[in-house]
Design a protein around this motif. Structure first.
Motif, PDB file in Angstrom:
ATOM      1  N   SER A 183       0.862  -1.395  -0.125  1.00 31.18           N
ATOM      2  CA  SER A 183       0.006   0.103   0.114  1.00 31.18           C
ATOM      3  C   SER A 183       0.956   1.360   0.055  1.00 31.18           C
ATOM      4  N   ALA A 184       1.815   0.912  -0.614  1.00 27.30           N
ATOM      5  CA  ALA A 184       3.636   1.765  -0.003  1.00 27.30           C
ATOM      6  C   ALA A 184       3.447   2.821  -1.406  1.00 27.30           C
ATOM      7  N   HIS A 185       1.973   3.512  -1.831  1.00 32.12           N
ATOM      8  CA  HIS A 185       2.491   3.958  -3.154  1.00 32.12           C
ATOM      9  C   HIS A 185       2.917   5.589  -3.545  1.00 32.12           C
ATOM     10  N   VAL A 186       3.889   5.888  -3.333  1.00 30.43           N
ATOM     11  CA  VAL A 186       4.532   7.389  -2.918  1.00 30.43           C
ATOM     12  C   VAL A 186       5.453   7.766  -3.709  1.00 30.43           C
ATOM     13  N   TRP A 187       5.359   8.937  -3.869  1.00 28.07           N
ATOM     14  CA  TRP A 187       6.447   9.477  -5.338  1.00 28.07           C
ATOM     15  C   TRP A 187       7.728  11.153  -4.347  1.00 28.07           C
ATOM     16  N   GLY A 188       7.905  11.196  -5.372  1.00 29.93           N
ATOM     17  CA  GLY A 188       9.017  12.277  -4.834  1.00 29.93           C
ATOM     18  C   GLY A 188       9.872  12.783  -5.953  1.00 29.93           C
ATOM     19  N   THR A 189      11.471  13.185  -5.632  1.00 28.42           N
ATOM     20  CA  THR A 189      12.194  13.737  -7.094  1.00 28.42           C
ATOM     21  C   THR A 189      12.858  12.836  -7.240  1.00 28.42           C
ATOM     22  N   LEU A 190      13.274  12.954  -8.143  1.00 22.76           N
ATOM     23  CA  LEU A 190      14.851  12.035  -8.704  1.00 22.76           C
ATOM     24  C   LEU A 190      15.687  11.488  -7.958  1.00 22.76           C
ATOM     25  N   HIS A 191      15.434  12.909  -6.972  1.00 19.22           N
ATOM     26  CA  HIS A 191      16.799  12.144  -5.919  1.00 19.22           C
ATOM     27  C   HIS A 191      16.704  11.869  -5.293  1.00 19.22           C
ATOM     28  N   HIS A 192      15.195  11.053  -4.648  1.00 14.36           N
ATOM     29  CA  HIS A 192      14.655  11.113  -3.409  1.00 14.36           C
ATOM     30  C   HIS A 192      15.343   9.310  -3.858  1.00 14.36           C
ATOM     31  N   GLU A 193      16.025   8.676  -2.391  1.00 19.90           N
ATOM     32  CA  GLU A 193      16.202   7.940  -1.972  1.00 19.90           C
ATOM     33  C   GLU A 193      14.861   6.494  -2.409  1.00 19.90           C
ATOM     34  N   THR A 194      14.375   6.437  -2.154  1.00 16.17           N
ATOM     35  CA  THR A 194      13.198   5.319  -1.731  1.00 16.17           C
ATOM     36  C   THR A 194      12.648   5.283  -3.596  1.00 16.17           C
ATOM     37  N   THR A 195      11.914   6.727  -3.878  1.00 11.84           N
ATOM     38  CA  THR A 195      11.721   6.552  -4.985  1.00 11.84           C
ATOM     39  C   THR A 195      12.436   6.213  -6.194  1.00 11.84           C
ATOM     40  N   MET A 196      13.367   6.153  -5.971  1.00 14.00           N
ATOM     41  CA  MET A 196      14.734   5.372  -7.184  1.00 14.00           C
ATOM     42  C   MET A 196      14.708   3.797  -7.191  1.00 14.00           C
ATOM     43  N   LEU A 197      14.248   3.086  -5.925  1.00 16.95           N
ATOM     44  CA  LEU A 197      14.152   2.166  -6.685  1.00 16.95           C
ATOM     45  C   LEU A 197      14.393   1.935  -7.665  1.00 16.95           C
ATOM     46  N   ARG A 198      14.969   0.398  -8.565  1.00 18.86           N
ATOM     47  CA  ARG A 198      14.593   0.089  -9.868  1.00 18.86           C
ATOM     48  C   ARG A 198      13.585  -1.110  -9.785  1.00 18.86           C
ATOM     49  N   LYS A 199      13.066  -1.347  -8.797  1.00 18.70           N
ATOM     50  CA  LYS A 199      11.861  -2.587  -9.131  1.00 18.70           C
ATOM     51  C   LYS A 199      10.363  -1.148  -8.256  1.00 18.70           C
ATOM     52  N   ASN A 200       9.533  -2.171  -9.503  1.00 19.80           N
ATOM     53  CA  ASN A 200       8.642  -1.143  -8.994  1.00 19.80           C
ATOM     54  C   ASN A 200       8.703   0.791  -9.224  1.00 19.80           C
ATOM     55  N   ARG A 201       9.441   0.937 -10.067  1.00 22.53           N
ATOM     56  CA  ARG A 201      10.024   1.908  -9.908  1.00 22.53           C
ATOM     57  C   ARG A 201       8.973   2.855 -11.151  1.00 22.53           C
ATOM     58  N   VAL A 202       7.976   4.268 -10.861  1.00 20.74           N
ATOM     59  CA  VAL A 202       7.320   5.020 -12.303  1.00 20.74           C
ATOM     60  C   VAL A 202       8.405   6.348 -12.175  1.00 20.74           C
ATOM     61  N   PHE A 203       8.104   6.731 -13.360  1.00 22.97           N
ATOM     62  CA  PHE A 203       8.147   8.025 -13.493  1.00 22.97           C
ATOM     63  C   PHE A 203       6.941   8.985 -13.758  1.00 22.97           C
ATOM     64  N   ILE A 204       7.145  10.445 -13.523  1.00 21.16           N
ATOM     65  CA  ILE A 204       5.730  10.941 -13.426  1.00 21.16           C
ATOM     66  C   ILE A 204       5.755  12.191 -14.187  1.00 21.16           C
ATOM     67  N   ALA A 205       5.197  12.422 -14.874  1.00 18.62           N
ATOM     68  CA  ALA A 205       5.642  13.577 -16.036  1.00 18.62           C
ATOM     69  C   ALA A 205       5.919  14.774 -15.284  1.00 18.62           C
ATOM     70  N   ASN A 206       4.638  15.957 -14.671  1.00 21.23           N
ATOM     71  CA  ASN A 206       4.567  16.829 -14.150  1.00 21.23           C
ATOM     72  C   ASN A 206       3.621  16.656 -12.683  1.00 21.23           C
ATOM     73  N   LEU A 207       3.854  17.984 -12.299  1.00 22.46           N
ATOM     74  CA  LEU A 207       3.561  18.609 -10.966  1.00 22.46           C
ATOM     75  C   LEU A 207       2.052  18.525 -10.716  1.00 22.46           C
ATOM     76  N   GLU A 208       1.008  18.455 -12.246  1.00 23.69           N
ATOM     77  CA  GLU A 208       0.030  18.710 -12.510  1.00 23.69           C
ATOM     78  C   GLU A 208      -0.742  17.002 -12.210  1.00 23.69           C
ATOM     79  N   MET A 209       0.644  16.048 -13.057  1.00 21.68           N
ATOM     80  CA  MET A 209       0.238  14.947 -12.592  1.00 21.68           C
ATOM     81  C   MET A 209      -0.292  14.212 -11.305  1.00 21.68           C
ATOM     82  N   VAL A 210       1.283  14.976 -10.687  1.00 17.38           N
ATOM     83  CA  VAL A 210       1.727  13.776  -9.308  1.00 17.38           C
ATOM     84  C   VAL A 210       0.166  14.288  -8.701  1.00 17.38           C
TER      85      VAL A 210
END
Length: 92
Positions: free
Chosen positions: A52-79
């Motif tokens: 249930s831990a679906h989180v977002w962050g900047t590209l520099h944040h360690e947790t969101t940059m894990l290779r497994k299950n990582r996704v990229f989000i276009a912009n702040l509007e989509m966030v």
């Protein structure tokens, strides 16, 4: 930009368009989760795993940059759309 509504399971059957494209994660106007191709890279990253831990962050944040299950989000509007639909929350 082509949207991939069938790609909710990270299926890679939709071919990548010719040229330099980026695969991004988001929601459409009715709140359906989708992956789509974009000519611009994502500005944010997210962790979208089986928990249930679906989180977002900047590209520099360690947790969101894990290779497994990582996704990229276009912009702040989509966030904000992902937050509004209670699909993701800010990391930390």
């Amino acid at each position: 930009m082509p949207k991939h509504d069938k790609d909710t399971t990270r299926d890679t059957t939709d071919p990548k368009p010719a040229g330099d494209w980026y695969r991004l994660f988001g929601v459409d106007d009715v709140g359906r989760i989708l992956f789509y191709w974009s000519e611009k890279p994502g500005q944010f990253a997210g962790y979208f795993g089986n928990s249930s831990a679906h989180v977002w962050g900047t590209l520099h944040h360690e947790t969101t940059m894990l290779r497994k299950n990582r996704v990229f989000i276009a912009n702040l509007e989509m966030v904000r759309k992902l937050e509004k639909g209670q699909i993701m929350r800010p990391c930390g």
